[in-house]
Motif scaffolding. Structure first.
Motif, PDB file in Angstrom:
ATOM      1  N   GLY A 109     -30.301 -42.745 -14.909  1.00  0.00           N
ATOM      2  CA  GLY A 109     -29.605 -41.467 -14.752  1.00  0.00           C
ATOM      3  C   GLY A 109     -29.603 -40.991 -13.314  1.00  0.00           C
ATOM      4  O   GLY A 109     -28.581 -40.502 -12.805  1.00  0.00           O
ATOM      5  N   ILE A 110     -30.740 -41.141 -12.641  1.00  0.00           N
ATOM      6  CA  ILE A 110     -30.824 -40.740 -11.232  1.00  0.00           C
ATOM      7  C   ILE A 110     -29.864 -41.570 -10.382  1.00  0.00           C
ATOM      8  O   ILE A 110     -29.138 -41.033  -9.530  1.00  0.00           O
ATOM      9  N   CYS A 111     -29.843 -42.876 -10.621  1.00  0.00           N
ATOM     10  CA  CYS A 111     -28.938 -43.752  -9.868  1.00  0.00           C
ATOM     11  C   CYS A 111     -27.476 -43.406 -10.138  1.00  0.00           C
ATOM     12  O   CYS A 111     -26.641 -43.429  -9.229  1.00  0.00           O
ATOM     13  N   ALA A 112     -27.165 -43.062 -11.390  1.00  0.00           N
ATOM     14  CA  ALA A 112     -25.791 -42.683 -11.733  1.00  0.00           C
ATOM     15  C   ALA A 112     -25.381 -41.407 -10.998  1.00  0.00           C
ATOM     16  O   ALA A 112     -24.244 -41.292 -10.506  1.00  0.00           O
ATOM     17  N   VAL A 113     -26.300 -40.459 -10.906  1.00  0.00           N
ATOM     18  CA  VAL A 113     -26.018 -39.215 -10.181  1.00  0.00           C
ATOM     19  C   VAL A 113     -25.783 -39.498  -8.700  1.00  0.00           C
ATOM     20  O   VAL A 113     -24.849 -38.962  -8.085  1.00  0.00           O
ATOM     21  N   VAL A 114     -26.620 -40.365  -8.129  1.00  0.00           N
ATOM     22  CA  VAL A 114     -26.480 -40.700  -6.707  1.00  0.00           C
ATOM     23  C   VAL A 114     -25.134 -41.377  -6.437  1.00  0.00           C
ATOM     24  O   VAL A 114     -24.432 -41.033  -5.474  1.00  0.00           O
ATOM     25  N   VAL A 115     -24.759 -42.318  -7.292  1.00  0.00           N
ATOM     26  CA  VAL A 115     -23.472 -43.007  -7.123  1.00  0.00           C
ATOM     27  C   VAL A 115     -22.321 -42.021  -7.242  1.00  0.00           C
ATOM     28  O   VAL A 115     -21.356 -42.064  -6.462  1.00  0.00           O
ATOM     29  N   THR A 116     -22.411 -41.111  -8.198  1.00  0.00           N
ATOM     30  CA  THR A 116     -21.360 -40.099  -8.377  1.00  0.00           C
ATOM     31  C   THR A 116     -21.251 -39.195  -7.154  1.00  0.00           C
ATOM     32  O   THR A 116     -20.142 -38.854  -6.711  1.00  0.00           O
ATOM     33  N   LEU A 117     -22.384 -38.819  -6.597  1.00  0.00           N
ATOM     34  CA  LEU A 117     -22.376 -37.978  -5.396  1.00  0.00           C
ATOM     35  C   LEU A 117     -21.725 -38.702  -4.222  1.00  0.00           C
ATOM     36  O   LEU A 117     -20.966 -38.098  -3.454  1.00  0.00           O
ATOM     37  N   TYR A 118     -22.015 -39.989  -4.086  1.00  0.00           N
ATOM     38  CA  TYR A 118     -21.371 -40.760  -3.018  1.00  0.00           C
ATOM     39  C   TYR A 118     -19.863 -40.835  -3.239  1.00  0.00           C
ATOM     40  O   TYR A 118     -19.081 -40.756  -2.285  1.00  0.00           O
ATOM     41  N   ALA A 119     -19.457 -40.989  -4.489  1.00  0.00           N
ATOM     42  CA  ALA A 119     -18.024 -41.068  -4.790  1.00  0.00           C
ATOM     43  C   ALA A 119     -17.311 -39.762  -4.460  1.00  0.00           C
ATOM     44  O   ALA A 119     -16.146 -39.767  -4.043  1.00  0.00           O
ATOM     45  N   CYS A 120     -18.019 -38.644  -4.649  1.00  0.00           N
ATOM     46  CA  CYS A 120     -17.418 -37.328  -4.404  1.00  0.00           C
ATOM     47  C   CYS A 120     -17.649 -36.831  -2.984  1.00  0.00           C
ATOM     48  O   CYS A 120     -17.150 -35.760  -2.616  1.00  0.00           O
ATOM     49  N   LEU A 121     -18.413 -37.584  -2.203  1.00  0.00           N
ATOM     50  CA  LEU A 121     -18.777 -37.130  -0.864  1.00  0.00           C
ATOM     51  C   LEU A 121     -17.565 -36.919   0.023  1.00  0.00           C
ATOM     52  O   LEU A 121     -17.519 -35.981   0.828  1.00  0.00           O
ATOM     53  N   SER A 122     -16.571 -37.779  -0.136  1.00  0.00           N
ATOM     54  CA  SER A 122     -15.385 -37.683   0.716  1.00  0.00           C
ATOM     55  C   SER A 122     -14.588 -36.407   0.463  1.00  0.00           C
ATOM     56  O   SER A 122     -13.804 -35.978   1.312  1.00  0.00           O
ATOM     57  N   LEU A 123     -14.793 -35.783  -0.699  1.00  0.00           N
ATOM     58  CA  LEU A 123     -14.065 -34.558  -1.013  1.00  0.00           C
ATOM     59  C   LEU A 123     -14.563 -33.373  -0.195  1.00  0.00           C
ATOM     60  O   LEU A 123     -13.837 -32.395  -0.007  1.00  0.00           O
ATOM     61  N   SER A 124     -15.810 -33.464   0.267  1.00  0.00           N
ATOM     62  CA  SER A 124     -16.399 -32.339   0.996  1.00  0.00           C
ATOM     63  C   SER A 124     -16.730 -32.695   2.440  1.00  0.00           C
ATOM     64  O   SER A 124     -17.525 -32.018   3.079  1.00  0.00           O
ATOM     65  N   SER A 125     -16.155 -33.775   2.936  1.00  0.00           N
ATOM     66  CA  SER A 125     -16.428 -34.172   4.317  1.00  0.00           C
ATOM     67  C   SER A 125     -15.135 -34.556   5.014  1.00  0.00           C
ATOM     68  O   SER A 125     -14.079 -34.684   4.389  1.00  0.00           O
ATOM     69  N   GLU A 126     -15.233 -34.748   6.311  1.00  0.00           N
ATOM     70  CA  GLU A 126     -14.047 -35.064   7.099  1.00  0.00           C
ATOM     71  C   GLU A 126     -13.586 -36.505   6.893  1.00  0.00           C
ATOM     72  O   GLU A 126     -12.415 -36.813   7.050  1.00  0.00           O
ATOM     73  N   THR A 127     -14.505 -37.368   6.555  1.00  0.00           N
ATOM     74  CA  THR A 127     -14.161 -38.777   6.389  1.00  0.00           C
ATOM     75  C   THR A 127     -13.819 -39.097   4.942  1.00  0.00           C
ATOM     76  O   THR A 127     -14.290 -38.438   4.015  1.00  0.00           O
ATOM     77  N   VAL A 128     -13.000 -40.112   4.769  1.00  0.00           N
ATOM     78  CA  VAL A 128     -12.626 -40.546   3.424  1.00  0.00           C
ATOM     79  C   VAL A 128     -13.725 -41.398   2.808  1.00  0.00           C
ATOM     80  O   VAL A 128     -13.896 -41.420   1.589  1.00  0.00           O
TER      81      VAL A 128
END
Length: 239
Positions: A132-151
């Motif tokens: 579950g922790i790993c799934a959350v981390v992967v999801t956060l990485y996938a969504c990271l581009s939505l809140s940052s300047e880089t894709v």
């Protein structure tokens, strides 16, 4: 590791995922499995190399270096684990065969069965939390581009132009591949350790019961037989 136990269920669950990625060892050559394993390992290796390129580029910047190292270190650890796992496949087969077929590992009483059940439930709980922790981390990485300047989920300073979304797909695929296989390899080790712990608890109980006899059942031969069983059990555990 008796069938229909929680440890056996967890072990089979891990096996299925490692078979999907092609990393589960086979006694015979399987082209499709070897191809999946090659692609999985290659993507992880390329991902590691691209992260190392970023580390070299920003080696003097502590903030960027720490950020890159936090990603690169787990990838490197996974590659090492996978290489060792591949190199030790013969020993792995022997361990699995012994744990599956060793008669000394079969619970002989309700108390012994409780040790195995408790450890199996613990392993499954750890697997769920870790996964579950790993799934959350992967999801956060996938969504990271939505809140940052880089894709890209992982910073990469080299310009890809119109291929940047291809790099995004590659990074996310590599992250999921590393995360899934890391969980599987780590939980495989947990299953082995859980089995060993349960068997050591059973062995401890057997040793405590060595001298517990009904008055009419006692004999030196029976006591010696029980001691020999404990020795055999201990030998099977440490193998």
């Amino acid at each position: 590791m008796a069938p229909h136990t929680d440890l056996f269920t967890a072990f089979n669950f891990i096996r299925k995922f490692l078979e999907i990625s092609g990393h589960w060892p086979h006694t015979t050559l399987s082209i499709s499995s070897e191809l999946r394993s090659f692609l999985s390992f290659t993507s992880s290796l390329i991902f590691f190399v691209t992260n190392m390129m970023e580390i070299v580029l920003h080696f003097s910047d502590f903030k960027d270096l720490a950020e890159n190292m936090s990603v690169t270190a787990p990838v490197f650890a996974y590659i090492v684990k996978l290489v060792v796992f591949k190199m030790k496949r013969r020993e792995f087969f022997r361990m699995v065969e012994m744990m599956t077929n060793a008669k000394t590992f079969e619970p002989r009483s309700e108390a012994h069965g409780d040790f195995v059940k408790t450890m199996g439930k613990t392993c499954i709980l750890v697997m769920k939390i870790y996964g579950g922790i790993c799934a959350v981390v992967v999801t956060l990485y996938a969504c990271l581009s939505l809140s940052s300047e880089t894709v890209l989920p992982i910073k990469f300073s080299y310009d890809f132009g119109s291929w940047v979304y291809g790099m995004y797909a590659f990074q996310m695929t590599a992250i999921m591949n590393v995360a899934l296989n890391t969980v599987c390899l780590d939980m495989l080790a947990v299953c082995f350790m859980g089995t060993a712990i349960a068997q050591l608890q059973i062995l401890e109980q057997k040793i405590h019961d060595l001298t517990k006899f009904d008055h009419e059942d006692y004999s030196p031969e029976e006591e010696t037989r029980r001691m020999k069983q404990c020795v055999v059990h201990h030998t099977d555990i440490i193998k």
